[in-house]
Design an enzyme around this catalytic site. Structure first.
Site, short mmCIF file in Angstrom:
data_model
loop_
_atom_site.label_atom_id
_atom_site.label_comp_id
_atom_site.label_asym_id
_atom_site.label_seq_id
_atom_site.Cartn_x
_atom_site.Cartn_y
_atom_site.Cartn_z
N LYS A 133 4.15 0.66 -3.87
CA LYS A 133 4.76 1.48 -2.83
C LYS A 133 4.15 1.09 -1.49
O LYS A 133 3.04 1.50 -1.15
CB LYS A 133 4.55 2.97 -3.07
CG LYS A 133 5.40 3.83 -2.10
CD LYS A 133 4.78 5.15 -1.72
CE LYS A 133 3.80 5.05 -0.59
NZ LYS A 133 4.39 4.70 0.73
N GLU A 155 -9.64 2.25 -0.61
CA GLU A 155 -10.14 1.48 0.53
C GLU A 155 -9.66 2.24 1.76
O GLU A 155 -8.48 2.22 2.09
CB GLU A 155 -9.63 0.04 0.48
CG GLU A 155 -10.46 -0.92 1.32
CD GLU A 155 -10.04 -0.92 2.78
OE1 GLU A 155 -10.74 -0.24 3.59
OE2 GLU A 155 -9.05 -1.57 3.13
N CYS A 159 -9.34 -1.33 9.67
CA CYS A 159 -10.35 -0.39 9.21
C CYS A 159 -11.76 -0.92 9.39
O CYS A 159 -12.71 -0.15 9.50
CB CYS A 159 -10.11 -0.04 7.74
SG CYS A 159 -9.93 -1.47 6.67
N GLU A 165 -12.12 7.70 13.72
CA GLU A 165 -11.48 6.39 13.70
C GLU A 165 -10.25 6.45 14.60
O GLU A 165 -9.29 7.17 14.31
CB GLU A 165 -11.09 6.01 12.28
CG GLU A 165 -10.54 4.60 12.18
CD GLU A 165 -10.18 4.21 10.76
OE1 GLU A 165 -10.36 3.03 10.40
OE2 GLU A 165 -9.71 5.08 10.00
#
Length: 478
Positions: free
Chosen positions: A174, A249, A282, A382
């Protein structure tokens, strides 16, 4: 406009059972570039059923044949490289040159490394030289749900599919609904590589729908997810009832420690790394933590580098950065830039609004804040955009304390010519990866983090290990 509403299930392109239309937006223009279908629960069940039915045959396929299958995928991928580059450029805003070299190139790199690792992997081996009667067998986990993000689409798809495939798993992919076009091409690649029906299935959908259904599905044995820490928590909760394996992750807030003895290119290297992919990585070094004696010069240099970076449409050739992926991200970044100003950080480059000359498209000004403290919002959250925070430290101990004072633990960076210091810091920094002096990790090195950055490792033999169960068998014939 591209119309791509079908899913790839059980080796065939099929119409949705319970789909709904979804426009894919070109972030360079803010206009729809494609329409796809988001699947419903009936589509999820069909894809999982296909993967479950294909599992006994694929798990029993000898490793050598699975490696040959992955080699066919690699060749088919190379043949569609330009199609993949164009798709990623238009759907998520990667400048076309960067899309060809880095976005497409990452997938080739990982597939090649998995082929190498699989040929050396101990699929079956004695426990030890002294105990040949105990056999250790590495066996596929089973049906895997692979949920991938929009920021590095092929990087993440190949990291998951390559490892899962060669390990003997069947799967449902997906991709992000923000970047589905490259995934459709990847399904065509799997079809061209003659992967058996049901081994690989593609189902478009959103996180709240297909993503949540896959995470809780009783016939899914493992979820491998890359994305936000918030979504990772929700997936873990959804998967808990069925005790399935969960590989995450997640986000990061990388610290880049710049010591006074760092090389002359250290600051520039850090800024350019932060701004790469428009800050949507990231593992971006988003906190530059600089030794006091070099701090003022570093701030001045970082501001100059950021001001030299050009911003423009993804379709244009050149070494510029493109837009961020969508309006939600653009607004979030603007809010965080404003928060940095409000909390007292010193804006030395960039700032609010679009770059000059760009009044449409989700473009962000390459931004640098100085005099940031680690309790400020821009140092904690972030941002996932081209925004760098610069902090100051006096001692090595303080640098480590600042770097580790974060919920995240993905990648940290060290810039110093002192070998002993670098080795000390590599052991003290709490992150799954530490990169020093701009040196990239080797081919097949594990990628992954700790703390709120997730669990598990991707790439090379470590990536394969995450997609296998370990079975110990006694009484094995000599």
């Amino acid at each position: 406009m591209i119309e791509n509403k079908q899913f790839y299930i059980n080796g065939a392109w099929v119409n949705p059972i319970a789909g709904k239309d979804h426009n894919v937006i070109d972030p360079s223009t803010e206009e729809p570039c494609a329409v796809i279908s988001l699947g419903g629960e009936a589509d999820t069940n069909a894809a999982v059923a296909a993967a479950k039915a294909a599992l006994p045959g694929w798990i029993a396929t000898p490793p050598a044949q699975r490696i040959e299958a992955l080699e066919r995928v690699y060749q088919a991928y190379k043949a569609r490289a330009e199609d993949l580059a164009q798709a990623m450029s238009v759907e998520m805003g990667a400048p076309i040159e960067m899309s060809r070299a880095s976005q497409v190139g990452a997938g080739l790199y990982h597939l090649k490394n998995f082929i190498t690792a699989a040929k050396e992997f101990p699929w079956e081996a004695p426990l030890s030289d002294q105990d040949s009667g105990t056999r250790i067998i590495h066996e596929a986990v089973g049906v895997c749900a692979l949920i991938t993000p929009w920021n590095w689409p092929m990087n993440q798809i190949t990291l998951k599919v390559g490892a899962a495939l060669v390990a003997g798993n069947t799967m449902v992919l997906k991709p992000s609904e923000e970047s589905p076009l490259d995934a459709v091409i990847f399904a065509e690649i799997m079809e061209a590589a003659d992967i058996p029906p049901g081994v690989f299935n593609l189902l478009n959908g959103d996180g709240a729908g297909v993503g949540a259904q896959l995470s809780a599905h009783p016939d899914v044995d493992m979820v491998s997810f890359t994305g936000s820490t918030r979504a990772g928590r929700l997936i873990s909760i959804a998967a808990a009832d069925t005790l399935k394996r969960v590989h995450l992750e997640l986000g990061g807030k990388g610290a880049n420690l710049v010591f006074a003895d760092a090389d002359d290119k250290a600051v520039k290297r850090g800024v350019l790394h932060m701004m790469n992919n428009t800050g949507q990585s990231c593992n971006a070094p988003s906190r530059m933590i600089v030794e006091a004696s070099r701090y003022d010069a570093a701030v001045e240099e970082a501001a100059a580098v950021a001001k030299s970076i050009t911003v423009g449409p993804a379709s244009e050739e050149g070494r510029h950065i493109g837009p961020v992926v969508n309006e939600v991200q653009w607004n979030k970044i603007q809010d965080l830039i404003q928060k940095g100003i409000d909390e007292g950080a010193r804006l030395v480059a960039g700032g609010l609004g679009r770059p000059e000359g760009l009044n449409k498209g989700f473009y962000v000004r390459p931004t640098v804040f100085a005099d940031v403290t680690n309790d400020m919002t821009i140092a904690r959250e972030e941002i996932f955009g081209p925004v760098l925070s610069i902090l100051k430290f006096e001692t090595e101990e303080e640098a480590v304390q600042i770097a580790n004072d974060t919920p995240y633990g993905l990648t940290n960076y060290v810039q110093s010519t002192d070998d002993a210091r670098r080795m000390r810091l590599a052991r003290q920094l709490r992150s799954g990866m530490v990169e020093m002096n701009g040196q990239s990790r080797g081919a097949g090195a594990p990628f992954g983090g700790m703390k709120a950055s997730g669990n598990g490792r991707e790439a090379g033999s470590w990536g394969i290990h995450d997609f296998v169960e370990v079975k110990a068998v006694s009484g094995w014939p000599a």
